[in-house]
Design a protein around this motif. Structure first.
Motif, short mmCIF file in Angstrom:
data_model
loop_
_atom_site.label_atom_id
_atom_site.label_comp_id
_atom_site.label_asym_id
_atom_site.label_seq_id
_atom_site.Cartn_x
_atom_site.Cartn_y
_atom_site.Cartn_z
N SER A 93 74.25 7.70 17.25
CA SER A 93 75.14 8.75 17.79
C SER A 93 75.06 8.94 19.52
O SER A 93 75.90 9.04 20.23
N LEU A 94 73.80 8.72 20.03
CA LEU A 94 73.40 8.97 21.20
C LEU A 94 74.07 7.71 22.16
O LEU A 94 74.62 7.78 23.21
N THR A 95 73.79 6.64 21.44
CA THR A 95 74.22 5.23 22.40
C THR A 95 75.72 5.24 22.27
O THR A 95 76.40 4.88 23.12
N ARG A 96 76.64 5.70 21.13
CA ARG A 96 77.88 5.73 21.17
C ARG A 96 78.38 6.40 22.34
O ARG A 96 79.62 6.55 22.73
N SER A 97 77.81 7.90 22.42
CA SER A 97 78.23 8.84 23.55
C SER A 97 77.98 8.23 24.90
O SER A 97 78.80 8.75 25.71
N TYR A 98 77.17 7.36 24.98
CA TYR A 98 76.95 6.62 26.44
C TYR A 98 77.84 5.35 26.68
O TYR A 98 77.79 5.07 27.86
N VAL A 99 78.45 4.92 25.73
CA VAL A 99 79.08 3.73 25.97
C VAL A 99 80.21 3.96 26.64
O VAL A 99 81.20 4.95 26.00
N VAL A 100 80.88 3.35 27.47
CA VAL A 100 82.10 3.59 28.29
C VAL A 100 83.07 2.31 27.90
O VAL A 100 82.60 1.38 28.10
N SER A 101 84.23 2.84 27.29
CA SER A 101 85.19 1.75 26.76
C SER A 101 85.93 1.16 27.92
O SER A 101 86.78 2.00 28.48
N THR A 102 85.86 0.03 28.59
CA THR A 102 86.47 -0.59 29.47
C THR A 102 86.91 -2.00 28.92
O THR A 102 86.96 -2.21 27.89
N LYS A 103 86.87 -3.08 29.76
CA LYS A 103 87.16 -4.45 29.61
C LYS A 103 86.17 -5.00 28.76
O LYS A 103 85.97 -5.79 27.83
N PHE A 104 84.93 -4.64 29.15
CA PHE A 104 83.70 -4.64 28.57
C PHE A 104 82.70 -3.47 28.20
O PHE A 104 83.22 -2.54 28.68
N PHE A 105 81.82 -3.66 27.28
CA PHE A 105 81.06 -2.34 26.96
C PHE A 105 79.95 -2.22 28.02
O PHE A 105 79.10 -3.24 28.35
N VAL A 106 80.07 -1.35 28.78
CA VAL A 106 79.17 -1.00 30.17
C VAL A 106 78.44 0.45 29.85
O VAL A 106 79.18 1.58 29.43
N VAL A 107 77.41 0.39 30.17
CA VAL A 107 76.59 1.51 30.10
C VAL A 107 76.45 2.20 31.50
O VAL A 107 75.72 1.30 32.13
N ASP A 108 76.58 3.28 31.51
CA ASP A 108 76.45 4.21 33.06
C ASP A 108 75.30 4.18 33.18
O ASP A 108 74.31 4.73 32.25
N PRO A 109 74.72 3.74 34.65
CA PRO A 109 73.29 3.77 34.84
C PRO A 109 72.55 5.12 34.54
O PRO A 109 71.43 5.11 34.00
N PRO A 110 72.98 6.40 34.95
CA PRO A 110 72.31 7.58 34.54
C PRO A 110 72.27 7.85 33.19
O PRO A 110 71.17 8.35 32.77
N ASP A 111 73.38 7.31 32.53
CA ASP A 111 73.11 7.59 30.88
C ASP A 111 72.00 6.69 30.42
O ASP A 111 71.51 6.78 29.29
N LEU A 112 72.09 5.25 31.13
CA LEU A 112 70.75 4.41 30.78
C LEU A 112 69.64 5.33 30.83
O LEU A 112 68.60 5.11 29.91
N ARG A 113 69.29 5.60 31.93
CA ARG A 113 67.97 6.21 32.19
C ARG A 113 67.64 7.41 31.18
O ARG A 113 66.51 7.59 30.81
N GLN A 114 68.68 8.20 30.90
CA GLN A 114 68.64 9.13 29.99
C GLN A 114 68.35 8.68 28.61
O GLN A 114 67.49 9.19 27.74
N ASN A 115 68.76 7.49 28.41
CA ASN A 115 68.57 6.91 26.84
C ASN A 115 67.12 6.49 26.80
O ASN A 115 66.50 6.68 25.70
N LEU A 116 66.61 5.50 28.03
CA LEU A 116 65.42 5.18 28.00
C LEU A 116 64.29 6.47 27.86
O LEU A 116 63.24 6.20 27.33
#
Length: 366
Positions: A93-116
């Motif tokens: 559920s956390l990963t889905r909330s951090y994924v930004v739907s564009t041409k590719f699936f890209v994770v925003d760097p601040p969200d990546l740090r929060q996920n880690l």
């Protein structure tokens, strides 16, 4: 003592001797007169040095102090079991909330740090509760094996003296395992580079390359299992003998000699059961929605059943490892000395529960 056993017992059998009076025992001659006490032992069936004997003895100790182990399980194992089952769903559920739907699936760097950060905090949580469970349950099982009083506060107090030695021992073990894994990886890369330098064309998509990769992975897996079998008693050594660092690893390797088959059986039995149970319940829980699904009674029932059984498996695994440690000491002739010291204590044992009565364990050769 051995001449009185008729018929002779096979090598490796454990004799649980009953109703031994130290005044008439040969062991009593080695104990000063002012320290002699009469200790009553329980009559129990003979156990053999195998997986069934370890499991039955661990079950006996846990059942004899059921409320004590229940309290420790609620404090340490229950939160650990709950997190192991529920975290994959929470992570999804956390990963889905951090994924930004564009041409590719890209994770925003601040969200990546929060996920880690969340993963790091979860790892620390699991690590702390795991070591707490190991320290307290091992301490209680160790004393319960001798029939000593098993109390809650001394068990919790033992965590103060065992936690950091357990941390140092686990770090030492992980360091060695990491070096072994790195060695296999470098060896595989060196073989590939040598083949290329000799003029061989290596097709990384070919079946030969995949077969070689699988064989190297299997060799690494067997090596790691070998180390795990030899180090299966390391945490028990830390708690029971107050050792730390690399020393419990070498001590465990010595004690497990002659009992590697039992250690491997315990590792495979609980490893498969715990792994399968966590995987099955995690997959079932992931089908529930993180908001509405978690409020339904099927979700609650699934979590309660999964967490409860996983807690029991973790408890039995820890207790069985402690009993295996005692059996290994008996096999190496170290337990008899501790039994003499135990009998020499200045108290009279007046047990009121058959499961809590101390018993003598001796290995009788053929």
């Amino acid at each position: 003592m051995q001449n009185q056993l008729e018929p002779p017992f096979p090598r490796g059998s454990l004799i649980l001797q009953s109703k031994i009076c130290l005044h008439s025992s040969p062991l009593c001659k080695a104990i000063p007169q002012y320290r002699r006490r009469t200790t009553t032992m329980s009559t129990a069936p003979a156990h053999t040095l195998n997986l069934c004997g370890v499991l039955s003895e661990a079950k006996r100790i846990v059942n004899a102090h059921s409320r004590h182990f229940l309290a420790l399980s609620v404090i340490f194992l229950l939160p650990l079991s709950f997190s192991l089952i529920i975290f994959p769903t929470l992570q999804l559920s956390l990963t889905r909330s951090y994924v930004v739907s564009t041409k590719f699936f890209v994770v925003d760097p601040p969200d990546l740090r929060q996920n880690l950060t969340i993963h790091l905090l979860y790892s620390v949580f699991v690590y702390i509760f795991f070591l707490g469970a190991i320290a307290t349950i091992t301490y209680s099982t160790y004393h319960g094996f001798y029939g000593r009083p098993v109390k809650f506060f001394p068990a919790m107090k033992s965590l103060i003296f065992s936690f950091f030695p357990l941390v140092s021992t686990t770090i030492a073990a992980q360091l060695i395992l990491s070096l072994v894994s790195l060695t296999f990886l470098l060896l595989f890369l060196v073989i590939i580079k040598m083949g290329e330098n000799l003029g061989f064309v290596i097709d990384y998509d070919s079946n030969y390359f995949m077969t070689s990769f699988v064989l190297m992975g299997a060799a690494l897996a067997f090596s790691l299992i070998y180390f795990q079998v030899n180090w299966s008693l390391a945490c028990v050594v830390v708690v029971a003998e107050s050792k730390w660092g690399f020393e419990p690893l070498w001590r465990s390797s010595y004690l497990v000699k002659g009992m590697r088959s039992v250690s491997l059986s315990l590792l495979l039995l609980f490893g498969i059961l715990i792994g399968f149970w966590v995987w099955m319940n995690s997959n079932d829980v992931m089908h529930f929605d993180a908001v509405d699904g978690w409020k339904s009674w099927p979700f609650g029932l699934q979590v309660v059943i999964g967490t409860s059984l996983l807690t029991v498996l973790l408890l039995q695994n820890t207790a069985a490892n402690t009993v295996l440690y005692m059996y290994c000491k008996a096999l190496h002739g170290e337990l008899a000395i501790e039994i003499v010291e135990e009998f020499a204590r200045e108290y009279v044992s007046l047990p009121f529960d058959d499961g809590k009565i101390p018993h003598v364990v001796s290995v009788v050769p053929a």
